[in-house]
Scaffold this motif. Structure first.
Motif, mmCIF file in Angstrom:
data_model
loop_
_atom_site.group_PDB
_atom_site.id
_atom_site.type_symbol
_atom_site.label_atom_id
_atom_site.label_comp_id
_atom_site.label_asym_id
_atom_site.label_seq_id
_atom_site.Cartn_x
_atom_site.Cartn_y
_atom_site.Cartn_z
ATOM 1 N N ILE A 42 72.422 -67.475 -9.915
ATOM 2 C CA ILE A 42 71.517 -66.782 -10.827
ATOM 3 C C ILE A 42 70.059 -67.162 -10.587
ATOM 4 N N GLY A 43 69.829 -68.358 -10.067
ATOM 5 C CA GLY A 43 68.470 -68.803 -9.818
ATOM 6 C C GLY A 43 67.772 -68.076 -8.683
ATOM 7 N N LEU A 44 68.510 -67.279 -7.910
ATOM 8 C CA LEU A 44 67.910 -66.550 -6.800
ATOM 9 C C LEU A 44 67.054 -65.374 -7.267
ATOM 10 N N LYS A 45 67.381 -64.792 -8.404
ATOM 11 C CA LYS A 45 66.736 -63.558 -8.854
ATOM 12 C C LYS A 45 65.246 -63.754 -9.124
ATOM 13 N N PHE A 46 64.489 -62.702 -8.850
ATOM 14 C CA PHE A 46 63.064 -62.703 -9.140
ATOM 15 C C PHE A 46 62.846 -62.193 -10.562
ATOM 16 N N PRO A 47 61.892 -62.798 -11.295
ATOM 17 C CA PRO A 47 61.624 -62.319 -12.659
ATOM 18 C C PRO A 47 61.014 -60.930 -12.624
ATOM 19 N N SER A 48 61.402 -60.101 -13.580
ATOM 20 C CA SER A 48 60.815 -58.768 -13.692
ATOM 21 C C SER A 48 59.507 -58.847 -14.446
ATOM 22 N N LEU A 49 58.635 -57.867 -14.218
ATOM 23 C CA LEU A 49 57.325 -57.869 -14.867
ATOM 24 C C LEU A 49 57.448 -57.722 -16.369
ATOM 25 N N GLY A 50 58.250 -56.764 -16.812
ATOM 26 C CA GLY A 50 58.461 -56.583 -18.242
ATOM 27 C C GLY A 50 57.205 -56.174 -18.987
ATOM 28 N N ASN A 51 57.276 -56.232 -20.308
ATOM 29 C CA ASN A 51 56.125 -55.922 -21.150
ATOM 30 C C ASN A 51 55.266 -57.153 -21.337
ATOM 31 N N THR A 52 54.027 -56.983 -21.752
ATOM 32 C CA THR A 52 53.136 -58.114 -21.895
ATOM 33 C C THR A 52 52.398 -58.076 -23.206
ATOM 34 N N LEU A 53 52.025 -59.260 -23.660
ATOM 35 C CA LEU A 53 51.243 -59.356 -24.876
ATOM 36 C C LEU A 53 49.801 -58.933 -24.660
ATOM 37 N N PHE A 54 49.370 -58.810 -23.403
ATOM 38 C CA PHE A 54 48.006 -58.364 -23.137
ATOM 39 C C PHE A 54 47.730 -57.008 -23.774
ATOM 40 N N GLU A 55 48.774 -56.177 -23.858
ATOM 41 C CA GLU A 55 48.587 -54.813 -24.325
ATOM 42 C C GLU A 55 48.073 -54.766 -25.757
ATOM 43 N N ASN A 56 48.485 -55.718 -26.575
ATOM 44 C CA ASN A 56 48.095 -55.701 -27.986
ATOM 45 C C ASN A 56 47.054 -56.760 -28.336
ATOM 46 N N ASN A 57 46.683 -57.592 -27.334
ATOM 47 C CA ASN A 57 45.710 -58.655 -27.578
ATOM 48 C C ASN A 57 46.084 -59.516 -28.789
ATOM 49 N N GLU A 58 47.363 -59.819 -28.924
ATOM 50 C CA GLU A 58 47.838 -60.568 -30.079
ATOM 51 C C GLU A 58 47.633 -62.072 -29.933
ATOM 52 N N THR A 59 47.583 -62.556 -28.692
ATOM 53 C CA THR A 59 47.594 -63.999 -28.450
ATOM 54 C C THR A 59 46.634 -64.328 -27.307
ATOM 55 N N ALA A 60 45.999 -65.487 -27.408
ATOM 56 C CA ALA A 60 45.106 -65.957 -26.343
ATOM 57 C C ALA A 60 45.366 -67.439 -26.104
ATOM 58 N N ILE A 61 45.290 -67.848 -24.825
ATOM 59 C CA ILE A 61 45.468 -69.249 -24.467
ATOM 60 C C ILE A 61 44.145 -69.800 -23.959
ATOM 61 N N HIS A 62 43.679 -70.884 -24.571
ATOM 62 C CA HIS A 62 42.449 -71.554 -24.139
ATOM 63 C C HIS A 62 42.823 -72.878 -23.492
ATOM 64 N N VAL A 63 42.208 -73.172 -22.346
ATOM 65 C CA VAL A 63 42.690 -74.263 -21.494
ATOM 66 C C VAL A 63 41.640 -75.353 -21.268
ATOM 67 N N GLU A 64 40.638 -75.409 -22.095
ATOM 68 C CA GLU A 64 39.566 -76.373 -21.867
ATOM 69 C C GLU A 64 40.065 -77.822 -21.831
ATOM 70 N N GLN A 65 41.173 -78.103 -22.525
ATOM 71 C CA GLN A 65 41.684 -79.479 -22.594
ATOM 72 C C GLN A 65 42.956 -79.676 -21.768
ATOM 73 N N ILE A 66 43.174 -78.821 -20.785
ATOM 74 C CA ILE A 66 44.432 -78.885 -20.052
ATOM 75 C C ILE A 66 44.596 -80.203 -19.300
ATOM 76 N N LYS A 67 43.488 -80.781 -18.800
ATOM 77 C CA LYS A 67 43.583 -82.066 -18.101
ATOM 78 C C LYS A 67 43.917 -83.214 -19.055
ATOM 79 N N ASN A 68 43.609 -83.020 -20.326
ATOM 80 C CA ASN A 68 43.916 -84.047 -21.330
ATOM 81 C C ASN A 68 45.290 -83.854 -21.948
ATOM 82 N N GLY A 69 45.990 -82.785 -21.536
ATOM 83 C CA GLY A 69 47.345 -82.573 -22.039
ATOM 84 C C GLY A 69 47.423 -81.701 -23.276
#
Length: 342
Positions: A246-273
């Motif tokens: 099962i691990g061989l399969k490629f993920p499908s694109l599917g639908n995205t949350l970008f379409e509704n702008n419901e969620t945003a990820i901010h990464v300014e502290q990614i190096k700090n965890g």
């Protein structure tokens, strides 16, 4: 433009499923350019996976093509790579497999193959060096418009699938390698055009343990093209290595949350965890995954999101590079974000 960026990002994102070692659909690479030097692919014989005849800057290698390739319930991509002869082979390293069961799969589309007397292997999986070969694939043509696909263990005899398959058609080839104790009883099996969603077939289309086992961890593969005769012509793509079917399969694109702008990820502290995820509403059981540019998963967790700001603890990203963040909500919608750290 946002949708185009999302498509490019999804090509390097692996779903956390069942021990996938790597997947490559070639969709982020420059087309009409040599495969060598893109991603971690190389035709340098001194490098892991390189099996070409030379190692200089002027070596000629097969190119990435802007030609789509796909197979039902396995994967699809806008790009594929050339299969041809009389050019340098090109390969890549991957996380070493050190025992148990491994699978290697790809989609091929052959337009020309050699006769029985001249056919030679065009694809190799190797262990610890570019000359130790646990198994390899060969294609030959007996009837015009059709070819046979075969697999061999080491330098042993080729075992061909009993049926001829059509040229100029996409075919999924899955090889399985099982390591066993002892010096000559590792098992090689091959499946041709399996129905992926039904799981691993009970019986392989070719399977055997003839030949001496290769000593060492399996850690590289190569499209071998450095011969003037005996190699097939066509294209290949969607190559995957996994510890499970099962691990061989490629993920499908599917639908995205970008379409509704419901969620945003901010990464300014990614190096700090930390990540700051801003949500327009409360959601439970969201899957957060972080990948490196090669698709290897670095962190995964189930998180709950409250309305507005959510400070999420992750494994710190300390090394410079490109990373992919994937957030899947409880409805199966995805948000993908590319992050470049310095």
């Amino acid at each position: 433009m946002k949708n185009l960026v999302l498509i490019a990002l999804m090509s390097v994102v692996n779903i956390l499923n069942a021990q996938n070692i790597f997947r490559d659909d070639f969709s982020t690479y420059s087309t009409n350019q040599q495969l060598s030097g893109q991603g971690v692919w190389t035709n340098n014989t001194a490098s892991a996976g390189g099996l070409g005849a030379c190692s200089g800057a002027t070596c000629v290698n097969a190119k990435v093509q802007p030609v789509a390739i796909s197979y039902s319930n396995y994967g699809s991509s806008v790009n594929s790579i050339e299969l041809k002869n009389n050019v340098d082979g090109c390969g890549r390293a991957f996380t070493a497999f050190n025992g148990g069961t491994m699978y290697v799969s790809m989609v091929i589309n052959i337009s020309q193959a050699s006769t029985t007397t001249t056919a030679t292997d065009f694809f190799r999986v190797m262990a610890g060096s570019n000359t130790a070969v646990p198994f390899r694939l060969t294609a030959m043509s007996i009837t015009p418009g059709f070819f046979s696909i075969g697999v061999s263990k080491g330098s042993g005899p080729v075992f061909y699938y009993s049926q001829q398959i059509a040229m100029n058609t996409n075919h999924l080839i899955v090889c399985k390698y099982v390591t066993n104790t002892g010096g000559s009883n590792d098992v090689v099996a091959m499946y041709v055009d399996p129905i992926v969603q039904l799981g691993e077939p009970a019986t392989a289309d070719a399977g055997f343990n003839n030949g001496t086992d290769v000593v060492g961890n399996i850690d590289r593969l190569c499209f071998r093209q450095n011969a003037g005769f005996g190699l097939p012509v066509g294209r290949a793509g969607l190559i995957s290595v996994s510890g499970t079917w099962i691990g061989l399969k490629f993920p499908s694109l599917g639908n995205t949350l970008f379409e509704n702008n419901e969620t945003a990820i901010h990464v300014e502290q990614i190096k700090n965890g930390y990540l700051n995820i801003i949500s327009n509403h409360i959601t439970e059981n969201n899957l957060l995954q972080i990948f490196d540019i090669n698709g290897q998963i670095l962190d995964t967790k189930i998180i709950s999101l409250q309305e507005n700001d959510n400070l999420i603890s992750i494994k710190p990203i300390l090394s410079s590079g490109i990373y992919i963040l994937k957030l899947t909500n409880n409805e199966g919608l995805n948000l993908i974000k590319k992050v470049m750290t310095e």
